[in-house]
Design a protein around this motif. Structure first.
Motif, mmCIF file in Angstrom:
data_model
loop_
_atom_site.group_PDB
_atom_site.id
_atom_site.type_symbol
_atom_site.label_atom_id
_atom_site.label_comp_id
_atom_site.label_asym_id
_atom_site.label_seq_id
_atom_site.Cartn_x
_atom_site.Cartn_y
_atom_site.Cartn_z
ATOM 1 N N LEU A 1 0.832 -1.212 0.000
ATOM 2 C CA LEU A 1 0.000 0.000 0.000
ATOM 3 C C LEU A 1 0.865 1.261 0.000
ATOM 4 C CD1 LEU A 1 -2.682 -1.097 2.613
ATOM 5 C CD2 LEU A 1 -3.029 -0.878 0.147
ATOM 6 N N LEU B 1 -7.466 -2.456 8.062
ATOM 7 C CA LEU B 1 -6.788 -3.343 7.110
ATOM 8 C C LEU B 1 -7.447 -4.704 6.910
ATOM 9 C CD1 LEU B 1 -3.170 -2.715 8.468
ATOM 10 C CD2 LEU B 1 -4.238 -1.600 6.514
ATOM 11 N N LEU C 1 -10.084 -1.254 3.900
ATOM 12 C CA LEU C 1 -8.911 -0.672 3.240
ATOM 13 C C LEU C 1 -9.288 0.529 2.383
ATOM 14 C CD1 LEU C 1 -6.981 -3.880 2.213
ATOM 15 C CD2 LEU C 1 -6.044 -2.002 3.552
#
Length: 82
Positions: free
Chosen positions: A47, A65, A71
């Protein structure tokens, strides 16, 4: 390709051995055993590189997460702040 689709592709490729396994946007990565603690670190590294962001240790929590939906919301918040 949208952010969520990029992340989904990364997870399928790296954690599901290329098989979708009916991964839904709200599937819990931890509860389903898709990602373990080492996997979380791999995901965070991906990420940070992919979206040019920095994720602090205190942000590495399931609320941020643990699913594609989580996310996506977390990234929106981080990208808006930068």
């Amino acid at each position: 390709m949208g952010k969520k689709n990029k992340i989904k592709a990364f997870i399928i490729e790296n954690f599901l051995f290329g098989e979708d396994n009916d991964l839904k946007d709200d599937t819990s990565f931890l509860e389903e055993g898709i990602i373990d603690s080492t996997g979380v670190l791999e995901l965070v590294e991906y990420l940070e590189e992919e979206f040019d962001i920095e994720i602090d240790d205190e942000d590495m929590i399931p609320e941020n997460l643990d699913s594609l939906n989580n996310l996506e919301q977390f990234l929106k918040k981080l990208l808006k702040a930068s």
